[in-house]
Design a protein around this motif. Structure first.
Motif, short mmCIF file in Angstrom:
data_model
loop_
_atom_site.label_atom_id
_atom_site.label_comp_id
_atom_site.label_asym_id
_atom_site.label_seq_id
_atom_site.Cartn_x
_atom_site.Cartn_y
_atom_site.Cartn_z
N LEU A 148 99.71 43.96 34.01
CA LEU A 148 99.77 45.25 34.08
C LEU A 148 99.56 45.51 35.48
O LEU A 148 98.70 44.92 36.30
CB LEU A 148 98.51 46.00 33.12
CG LEU A 148 98.88 45.97 31.61
CD1 LEU A 148 97.70 46.66 30.87
CD2 LEU A 148 100.17 46.77 31.38
N THR A 149 99.96 46.70 36.11
CA THR A 149 99.70 47.16 37.48
C THR A 149 98.03 47.23 37.53
O THR A 149 97.34 47.54 36.60
CB THR A 149 100.50 48.45 37.72
OG1 THR A 149 100.13 49.45 36.53
CG2 THR A 149 101.80 48.19 37.71
N SER A 150 97.82 47.07 38.73
CA SER A 150 96.41 47.04 39.31
C SER A 150 95.14 46.35 38.68
O SER A 150 94.08 46.52 38.71
CB SER A 150 95.92 48.58 39.33
OG SER A 150 96.82 49.31 39.98
N GLN A 151 95.84 45.41 37.72
CA GLN A 151 94.64 44.65 36.72
C GLN A 151 94.21 43.26 37.52
O GLN A 151 95.15 42.81 38.36
CB GLN A 151 95.19 44.42 35.21
CG GLN A 151 95.21 45.65 34.47
CD GLN A 151 94.00 46.30 34.24
OE1 GLN A 151 92.98 45.44 33.59
NE2 GLN A 151 93.54 47.44 34.31
N THR A 152 93.01 42.92 37.62
CA THR A 152 92.77 41.76 38.07
C THR A 152 93.10 40.45 36.93
O THR A 152 92.58 40.64 35.91
CB THR A 152 91.48 41.66 38.32
OG1 THR A 152 90.99 42.65 39.18
CG2 THR A 152 90.74 40.44 39.03
N ALA A 153 93.92 39.56 37.31
CA ALA A 153 94.45 38.54 36.74
C ALA A 153 94.28 36.95 36.96
O ALA A 153 93.82 36.81 38.30
CB ALA A 153 95.75 38.71 36.40
N GLN A 154 94.30 36.30 36.19
CA GLN A 154 94.41 34.88 36.41
C GLN A 154 95.92 34.30 36.62
O GLN A 154 96.40 34.60 35.54
CB GLN A 154 93.70 33.94 35.36
CG GLN A 154 93.48 32.44 35.62
CD GLN A 154 92.90 31.88 34.55
OE1 GLN A 154 91.83 31.64 34.54
NE2 GLN A 154 93.50 31.46 33.43
N TYR A 155 96.26 33.75 37.65
CA TYR A 155 97.53 33.10 37.69
C TYR A 155 97.42 31.91 37.62
O TYR A 155 96.84 30.89 38.23
CB TYR A 155 98.15 33.65 39.21
CG TYR A 155 98.74 34.97 39.04
CD1 TYR A 155 100.20 35.24 39.00
CD2 TYR A 155 97.78 36.31 38.78
CE1 TYR A 155 100.66 36.58 39.00
CE2 TYR A 155 98.38 37.50 38.95
CZ TYR A 155 99.93 37.57 38.97
OH TYR A 155 100.52 38.97 38.70
N ARG A 156 98.63 31.33 36.87
CA ARG A 156 99.19 29.86 36.77
C ARG A 156 100.44 29.36 37.37
O ARG A 156 101.34 29.97 36.92
CB ARG A 156 98.95 29.53 35.23
CG ARG A 156 99.25 27.99 34.69
CD ARG A 156 99.31 27.97 33.25
NE ARG A 156 98.57 28.65 32.71
CZ ARG A 156 97.22 28.00 32.27
NH1 ARG A 156 97.00 26.75 32.65
NH2 ARG A 156 96.24 28.63 31.84
#
Length: 568
Positions: free
Chosen positions: A337-345
């Protein structure tokens, strides 16, 4: 695959529940790091928390075994399918370890029994169960071994259980022999067969990989081989490198399985320990360090033979003069989702390999905020620098990747762009400087949840079962998100518990719905897979097909799956 992650996988399989011979719901993961969460991508190297109805047993070993015979037809309630039979040796009169994979149509509960009948000619009088938990031998009568399932031997209906027997003596005559299996719940037997031979065969050298394929570089070599008639403790494996390689300083990886017996000229001879035993036609892996590549570019052929299967197998590896390119195999995020803080793999494949202290450079497009990016604990890479949209990481000894294999980097605290769209990331290394790229879609609206599978340890009416639900959130699942599972009317879920589910805790039970709270280990990538395991679910009193729905606090459009409850 690096050393630490390989050990983690082996220990995980040996320890987790719901499987035959002690193996539990299957789980696998990437090649070069310990994942911070239980998410999954449909890529060749990373599945995370993707338990399915399949249960798997793997003994603590540096080998992977393969079945001699395979049956793929699913069982019906009341019957058992004998999926595969494998042995550590198929030579006549030899004492072998047998690995039998079976599939109970109704399931297998604690204190249920499983009976295996070997044909005449086998000596099963001294049979014992492997040390992996799950089953104990209840009795041996004639050619039949009956084992008792404990809590770790529970198998879902239609799932897979594995029993591992030692001290089985093969018949004195070569031929094809059939083995039968029944359970106390599924009395219609399943049958599988195995070929017993009187002479050794050949070895297949399945694959060769190296952490660097550059000329004159010192590399770690991973040799995967398949012995036709099996490999027993104290057997030897001989690997011959062609001229040009310097193997004088060769040493073994720290994984158990083999010891170096001798190095002579271009040949290394290994002695097999109890952890290096390989089933007939199965696969063994030997990891050799401090091999110096030839100084000349070219294709080089290696050979492998064993003391039992003396007809050698060969395969080749290309040695190059310089670095090449990197493939960015997949990009996944815990939320898109836009502007959300995420973990990237990030899953990548370096063509020439990645050695310790090499660097990996990841470039995010404009719109992402990577200023606070971090890597979690138990990672294989450390952040060297963040500059603009670029993160440079240094590979540790656990971040080493063989040429053409796969490495995984997990980055936390990446803030998604504020504008929806398709964004392209790129990756390169200090060895393979030609970057590879791949993209991810960022969306401004949530999606739906899919139910991939529903399985239970027993599907009989009114029985108390453990349920395993595999789901896939379209937009992802982050820490402190919720997952709601709604059972159809007829199920009694009032006493439901979730002690077997890592990453999730029960927040509430209301009516037919159980709501879970996701912890840090319950994070699931967008489009990945998560698994919920519920104990103490009482099946409906009436047979039939029942629906189970799943939604999340992010992807509120629910998905559904079904399970058939039987009366027999």
């Amino acid at each position: 695959m690096n050393k630490l992650w390989f050990v983690f996988i082996v220990l995980l399989f040996a320890a987790c529940g719901s499987g035959g011979g002690g193996g539990g719901g299957s789980s696998s993961a990437g090649d070069s790091d310990l994942m911070e969460d239980s998410s999954a991508m449909a890529d060749p190297d990373s599945e995370g928390n993707s338990d399915s109805t399949v249960t798997t047993t793997t003994s603590f070993s540096s080998t992977t075994t393969s079945s001699v015979t395979t049956t793929t037809l699913p069982p019906s309630s009341g019957s058992v399918v004998l999926t595969s039979v494998a042995a550590t040796t198929v030579l006549t009169t030899e004492t072998a370890q047998y690995r039998i994979v079976f599939q109970p149509g109704t399931g297998l509960t604690e204190n249920s029994t499983v009976s295996f009948t070997f044909p005449s000619g086998f000596d099963v009088s001294n049979a014992s169960i492997d040390s992996v938990p799950g089953y104990t031998i209840q009795s041996i009568s004639g050619q039949t071994i009956t084992i008792l399932a404990n809590s770790l031997g529970v198998v879902d209906a239609g799932g897979f259980g594995t029993a591992i027997f030692t001290n089985i003596v093969n018949p004195p005559l070569p031929g094809t022999y059939s083995i039968q299996v029944t359970t106390s719940l599924d009395t219609t037997p399943g049958t599988g067969s195995i070929e017993i031979t009187s002479s050794g065969g050949s070895v297949t050298l399945t694959s060769i990989s190296a952490t660097s394929v550059l000329t004159t570089q010192t590399a770690e070599y991973r040799i995967i081989f398949s012995p036709e008639t099996g490999l027993l403790e104290n057997d030897t494996v001989t690997i011959t490198f062609p001229n040009g390689f310097n193997i004088s300083g060769a040493s073994l990886d720290s994984l158990p399985g083999y010891t170096i017996q001798s190095i002579s000229g271009q040949t290394i001879t290994f002695l097999t320990t109890s952890f290096g035993v390989v089933d007939a036609a199965g696969f063994g892996t030997i990891i050799i360090q401090n091999i110096v590549n030839p100084s000349l570019v070219g294709t080089y052929s290696l050979q492998v033979a064993t003391s039992t299967d003396t007809s050698a197998g060969s395969n080749s590896i290309d040695i190059a003069a310089g670095g090449s390119s990197v493939s960015l195999t997949s990009v996944a995020a815990s939320i898109i989702l836009t502007s959300q803080t995420a973990q990237y793999r990030i899953l990548f494949s370096p063509e020439t390999g990645l050695t310790e202290n090499s660097t990996v450079t990841l470039t995010f497009p404009s719109g992402f905020d990577i200023s606070n990016a971090s890597v979690g604990t138990l990672q294989s890479y450390t952040i060297q620098s963040i500059s603009g949209q670029t993160i440079t990481l240094v590979a540790t000894s656990f971040g080493v990747v063989s040429a053409g294999s796969f490495g995984t980097i997990i980055l936390q605290n990446i803030v998604n762009p504020s504008v929806a769209g398709t964004y392209s990331l790129s990756v390169s290394t200090s060895i393979d400087t030609t970057a590879g790229s791949n993209s991810i879609n960022i969306t401004s609206s949530t999606g739906s949840t899919s139910v991939t599978s529903v399985s239970a340890t027993i599907i009989l009416t009114s029985q108390t079962a453990q349920y395993r639900i595999l789901f896939s959130p379209e937009t992802g699942l982050i820490e402190n998100s919720t997952v709601t599972v709604t059972f159809a009317s007829g199920f009694d879920i009032s006493g439901a518990t979730a002690t077997s589910t890592p990453g999730f805790s029960i927040q509430s039970i209301s009516g037919q719905a159980v709501t879970f709270l996701a912890g840090s280990l319950g994070v699931v990538d967008a489009g990945g897979f998560g698994t919920l395991i519920l104990d103490n679910i009482v099946n409906p009193a009436s047979p039939g097909t029942y629906s189970i729905e799943v939604s999340t606090s992010i992807d509120t459009t629910s998905g559904s799956g079904s399970i058939t409850i039987s009366s027999n």
